[in-house]
Design a protein around this motif. Sequence first.
Motif, PDB file in Angstrom:
ATOM      1  N   SER A 132      -3.108  -8.226  -0.792  1.00  0.00           N
ATOM      2  CA  SER A 132      -3.786  -8.389  -0.080  1.00  0.00           C
ATOM      3  C   SER A 132      -4.278  -9.181   0.048  1.00  0.00           C
ATOM      4  CB  SER A 132      -5.094  -7.227   0.666  1.00  0.00           C
ATOM      5  OG  SER A 132      -3.707  -5.697   0.712  1.00  0.00           O
TER       6      SER A 132
ATOM      7  N   GLN B 188      -1.958  -3.197  -4.191  1.00  0.00           N
ATOM      8  CA  GLN B 188      -1.906  -3.178  -2.916  1.00  0.00           C
ATOM      9  C   GLN B 188      -3.252  -3.765  -2.627  1.00  0.00           C
ATOM     10  OE1 GLN B 188      -4.523  -1.973  -0.441  1.00  0.00           O
ATOM     11  NE2 GLN B 188      -3.661  -3.339   1.112  1.00  0.00           N
TER      12      GLN B 188
ATOM     13  N   ALA C 126       0.687  -1.057  -0.269  1.00  0.00           N
ATOM     14  CA  ALA C 126       0.033  -0.071   0.161  1.00  0.00           C
ATOM     15  C   ALA C 126       1.173   1.090  -0.217  1.00  0.00           C
ATOM     16  CB  ALA C 126      -1.116  -0.121   1.196  1.00  0.00           C
TER      17      ALA C 126
END
Length: 669
Positions: free
Chosen positions: A110, A106, A68
Amino acid sequence: MEGKLLHVSTYSFVFLLFLSFKQHVVTKAQSPNYVGADCQNTTQQKALSSAYQTNLNSLLSWLSTDAATSKGYNHNSFGNNTPGGDDSAVYGLYNCRGDVVGYFCQFCVSTASREVLQRCPNRVSAIVLYDFCILRYSNENFFGNVTVYPSWHAVQSKNVSSKEEIQKGLDFMRGLIRKATVETNLLYYMDGFNLSSTQKRYGLVQCSRDLTSDGCRECLEAMLAQVPKCCEQNLGWQVLAASCLIKYDDYIFYLFRTQASDTQTAKKRGASKSRIILIIGLSVLGALALLCFSVYCFWFRKRSRRGRGKDGRIPDTIDQSSYHNVQTEETLNVDLPTIPLITILKSTDNFSEASKLGEGGFGPVYKGTLPDGRQIAVKRLSQASGQGSEEFKNEVMFIAKLQHCNLVRLLACCLEGKEKILVYEYLSNASLDFHLFDERKKRQLDWNLRLSIINGIAKGLLYLHEDSRLKVIHRDLKASNILLDDEMNPKISDFGLARAFEKGQNQANTNRVMGTYGYMSPEYAMEGLFSVKSDVFSYGVLVLEIICGKKNSGFYLSECGQSLTLYAWKIWCAGKSLELMDPVLEKSCIESEVMKCIHIGLLCVQEDAADRPTMSTVVVMLASDKMSLPEPNQPAFSVGRMTLEGASTSKSSKNLSINDVTVTNILPR
């Protein structure tokens, strides 16, 4: 530290793999498209040691978090590898494809970090692939090693028309490999070429950025060697392994262009001595030409600024270098991906009326679909907007760095030619006013949902005022700027008028007063003073609107003959507050909660800004059933939207005040 030092040597590798050949709609609930996995040592399915599992969990958590904040690739380690350890070290590696950074990377990292243990349970080594990423970890150090087995491939169903086309495609991909490994050392490259006067082809090559240029070339050539066996007869194809991928197709499948901005970073990788000599020779000549050109541009730009009209009009084009300064402003450190204009045009059907979601004060908003199927909202700045450039920069600077579940997410921007475009996440349930002020649609907004929206907006404002790095004043909070996602969660949008306060600063003054009729606080409308309490006032108006289901502006046209805030105050004083409630809420409401929200709304719209609560206090009051609330004072009268500027910046010297009201017509987005 007592005992042996636990450590996790971590690199990260996630690289954005192939975009699906079948277009699909990606909703909030969908994960990135799963491609495949290699769960190594499949015959050894036994429980991992507790130390290894702990370090693996730490690694996966770090990968997800780092994606991120990094520029698509990074490396790190937890602790140090020491001889004679307990075999608990875990190695991981992630690296996003060169044309995508930020949210797209990101989101996939994730997802992969969360699902890899489900797809490959009890494995000391695993590789898992999605359309946007590969995630890899192992108990052995594999950094810098070229891994070409196992490999995967995918093809289009349509076939090529001739052997000549096949040869041109292969030659084009060899050229991309050369550019990625020799000419730029980026370890990735994407481009297109004209197959004929009517047809174009596009390609991409990408390596894991822990490899050397020679290692990258070795891997890419191994993938290209597989094409004649599996794919060359197909119009589009992709071949990939853990260390690299190649992809070829007849449409522009890559999303964001960042390879030019990465060239300087890639050059640091170096090249062989003979190659360096050649590059330096060419670079010197190029640098001299560039220097001359830069001097000319500087002179021309300075001359253009002197020639700007007395009306202060901003030029139609925006200088790319000055925009870069906005992105890298120290206090904001924005690193926002750019998206090619051609991709936006394709996604919105050339800004067709059918894809139009609505029209705001600074331009239209369109619904679009990216090549991977992801739906987006495209905000196109109107070229006729005299104030548009400043608002555009504001929105980029603020919202790109603001991360909260109750704020709309900015994904990318586009600055090409005269176009200034912002790309947002698409929210399917449109804006709050689309539902709240429609007699039929508002019946779907029961009391629990309205209370949830009231709470969500409060939490979003609290983040802006107190929890984000800078204290941000929105200055245009209203029902049309509250968007609703698939689950009707509210998200604050439109930061074109937002302002940031430095630490310790509490209020500011402006002679350019802008806001929306019925929501502006009196001190801002009359004196140009704005602070967090200005947003609190707007929030109070919004709460009262949500409860009664009617607009504050125009409320006086109803049978009450007065503004919403004044009417709410009078029936509060008369002990008849529930008369304000929307009749459709009678069966679903909890009277004490409605009374409390009306009370809080009236506290927020008090005339004196010092009397209004902060948003942190509002959030506490909403959450508490036992908190004693102070009695509200009389609210301010509603004030319309206006602009107060000096004669030198007005369109006419006689016109010292310009009506700047925004008319919004929103469809689902």
